[in-house]
Design a protein around this motif. Sequence first.
Motif, PDB file in Angstrom:
ATOM      1  N   ARG A 171       0.835  -1.212   0.000  1.00 39.38           N
ATOM      2  CA  ARG A 171       0.000   0.000   0.000  1.00 39.38           C
ATOM      3  C   ARG A 171       0.867   1.258   0.000  1.00 39.38           C
ATOM      4  O   ARG A 171       0.555   2.231  -0.684  1.00 39.38           O
ATOM      5  N   GLU A 195      -4.066  -1.572  -6.581  1.00 37.76           N
ATOM      6  CA  GLU A 195      -4.786  -0.990  -5.448  1.00 37.76           C
ATOM      7  C   GLU A 195      -6.060  -1.771  -5.156  1.00 37.76           C
ATOM      8  O   GLU A 195      -6.374  -2.069  -3.991  1.00 37.76           O
ATOM      9  N   ARG A 196      -6.820  -2.130  -6.196  1.00 39.83           N
ATOM     10  CA  ARG A 196      -8.071  -2.875  -5.985  1.00 39.83           C
ATOM     11  C   ARG A 196      -7.793  -4.247  -5.384  1.00 39.83           C
ATOM     12  O   ARG A 196      -8.473  -4.678  -4.446  1.00 39.83           O
ATOM     13  N   THR A 198      -5.158  -5.206  -3.688  1.00 39.13           N
ATOM     14  CA  THR A 198      -4.666  -5.046  -2.317  1.00 39.13           C
ATOM     15  C   THR A 198      -5.824  -4.826  -1.358  1.00 39.13           C
ATOM     16  O   THR A 198      -5.875  -5.414  -0.264  1.00 39.13           O
ATOM     17  N   HIS A 199      -6.765  -3.981  -1.779  1.00 35.95           N
ATOM     18  CA  HIS A 199      -7.951  -3.746  -0.944  1.00 35.95           C
ATOM     19  C   HIS A 199      -8.718  -5.046  -0.740  1.00 35.95           C
ATOM     20  O   HIS A 199      -9.223  -5.323   0.356  1.00 35.95           O
ATOM     21  N   HIS A 200      -8.798  -5.870  -1.795  1.00 38.02           N
ATOM     22  CA  HIS A 200      -9.496  -7.146  -1.693  1.00 38.02           C
ATOM     23  C   HIS A 200      -8.796  -8.060  -0.687  1.00 38.02           C
ATOM     24  O   HIS A 200      -9.443  -8.721   0.139  1.00 38.02           O
ATOM     25  N   VAL A 202      -6.905  -7.135   1.847  1.00 41.77           N
ATOM     26  CA  VAL A 202      -7.122  -6.571   3.187  1.00 41.77           C
ATOM     27  C   VAL A 202      -8.496  -6.973   3.698  1.00 41.77           C
ATOM     28  O   VAL A 202      -8.660  -7.349   4.870  1.00 41.77           O
ATOM     29  N   ARG A 203      -9.508  -6.911   2.810  1.00 44.31           N
ATOM     30  CA  ARG A 203     -10.854  -7.301   3.199  1.00 44.31           C
ATOM     31  C   ARG A 203     -10.904  -8.754   3.658  1.00 44.31           C
ATOM     32  O   ARG A 203     -11.537  -9.088   4.658  1.00 44.31           O
ATOM     33  N   GLU A 238     -15.888   4.041  -1.258  1.00 49.18           N
ATOM     34  CA  GLU A 238     -14.704   3.287  -0.845  1.00 49.18           C
ATOM     35  C   GLU A 238     -14.392   2.174  -1.840  1.00 49.18           C
ATOM     36  O   GLU A 238     -13.228   1.940  -2.184  1.00 49.18           O
ATOM     37  N   CYS A 273     -20.584  -3.015   2.628  1.00 52.07           N
ATOM     38  CA  CYS A 273     -19.488  -3.257   1.679  1.00 52.07           C
ATOM     39  C   CYS A 273     -19.416  -4.730   1.288  1.00 52.07           C
ATOM     40  O   CYS A 273     -19.168  -5.061   0.119  1.00 52.07           O
ATOM     41  N   ASP A 505      -3.951   3.204   5.789  1.00 49.88           N
ATOM     42  CA  ASP A 505      -4.208   4.126   4.684  1.00 49.88           C
ATOM     43  C   ASP A 505      -3.340   5.373   4.883  1.00 49.88           C
ATOM     44  O   ASP A 505      -3.336   5.956   5.969  1.00 49.88           O
TER      45      ASP A 505
END
Length: 526
Positions: A171, A195-196, A198-200, A202-203, A238, A273, A505
């Motif tokens: 990140r 980025e997408r 990585t967010h996935h 993290v989720r 988000e 989300c 973040d």
Amino acid sequence: MDANLEAPENRVLVLAPTGRDALLACDLLSQSGLESFACADEAELCQAIEEGAAVAVLAEEALHPWTVHALLGALSRQGPWSDLPLIVFTLGERSSEAVLETLGPLGNATILERPVRVSTLVSAVKAGMRARHRQYEVRDLLRRQADADRRKDEFLAMLGHELRNPLAAIRNAIWILEEAGSEDYQDVRQREVIERQTHHLVRMVDDLLDVSRVTLGKIGLHVQTVDLQSVTERCLNELGMKRLAESHELALTVETGPVLVQGDPVRLEQVVCNLLHNAVKYTPRGGEIDVRVGPEDGEAVVRVRDNGLGISGDMLNRIFEPFTQVESSRKRSEGGLGLGLPLVRSLVELHGGTVEAKSKGHGCGSEFIVHLPRLGNAVDLPLPAIQPEPANPVEDDSPLRILVVEDNRDGRESLRDLLEIWGHEVEVAENGPDGVEHALASQPDVALIDIGLPGLDGNEVAQRIRAALDGDRMALVAMTGYGQPEDRRRALQAGFDAYLVKPVDPEELARTLRELTTGGGLAVRN
């Protein structure tokens, strides 16, 4: 009591009005190979039950009110697995009825009317022992399960830490590329993909840890008045739902209205989300997703509908169970862990609501509906204005002297690069002892300290810095992959001013630095 008894859980306890009667019963049992112990009174009987017993044999004459009361207390202190077999000698049919009424609250009682054959007594005792041994097996199983749960929690905490460290470095690198990278279309597109994804990741890490905490009742809600419309719009922003829908060639329809509930805004965002992400995941290109929020029949309702894969009738009953996948043959990169919907249900139920899934079957799409208790009339109540985030999270901030204590090389170097791009002066340390030495020597404005450090862990580093400086001249921020509530509590007790869970973040990091160094107050963030 005989200290040489090796297996108290195999003993037959005997309580009779006189010691001779009890000893005689023990002799009879011993002749049949059964280990027994004569109790002098109800106090010794209860103590023996606490230490372990297979069966208790009682004479009717010994069942005084105080004896029954003491037995009730001893049995109530046993675990939920326990139902100690009681065998009671009575004087006849009439007294048997009275004894049964007396022993009603004690549960598992067998009545033997005198005179009793030795074979009958032995048979009853052996039957009771078999039942008791099964109870002890259940007890041992529960203990093993509790131990397994403890080890699982420890494993998940370590897993979260180990996964979040590389995610933090990724990140940070994404943000650096955004700040200094090329504006070429292909470069921008690839950064967005990273980025997408990585967010996935993290989720998925958060869902994995949260499901475990919810199951064990370790999630507490920070309840306040929340507008579900604002929650949903934040989730849409988000996830980048408009851009995500366009990339998947999906038609996205959003219709929301203000509706207030009492709840934890962070956990409610998780709910929405997860439902939105689930709709995108199971809707093929060219499909439609419809999101609606508002009051319905006195409730606050969130509806997320799609015309995608759909859910078969038998799967509808299991869709909210952990690790359940709508279609097991889907690629793992699309199918996820099967934890999002179980987490949704658990969080909704913690808020006093319900969630349901509807579908007409495979290929017919699905709809998920969240019902929450509605609070008042949202239209009549003022709603907080949403302030846009600044384009540059450190704009107008004064340069700081910052120490980064981090043993992960990529995480350490990427964080230093990020902070230097923001204009701060940065020094680094890669273990606990070096971190303390650097902090005391240079006394920076802020120290960003990992918890899982070699040499000294982050909490020990914070304690030594606080003790040596004897004051709060330096702001201490924990940046760690350990996200359990007890981890946060220990860190704050050790002297940290803020607690940030990786991957942090960059905007949140910048905001925390600003709050800690400009008098804005201490920051404790999830």
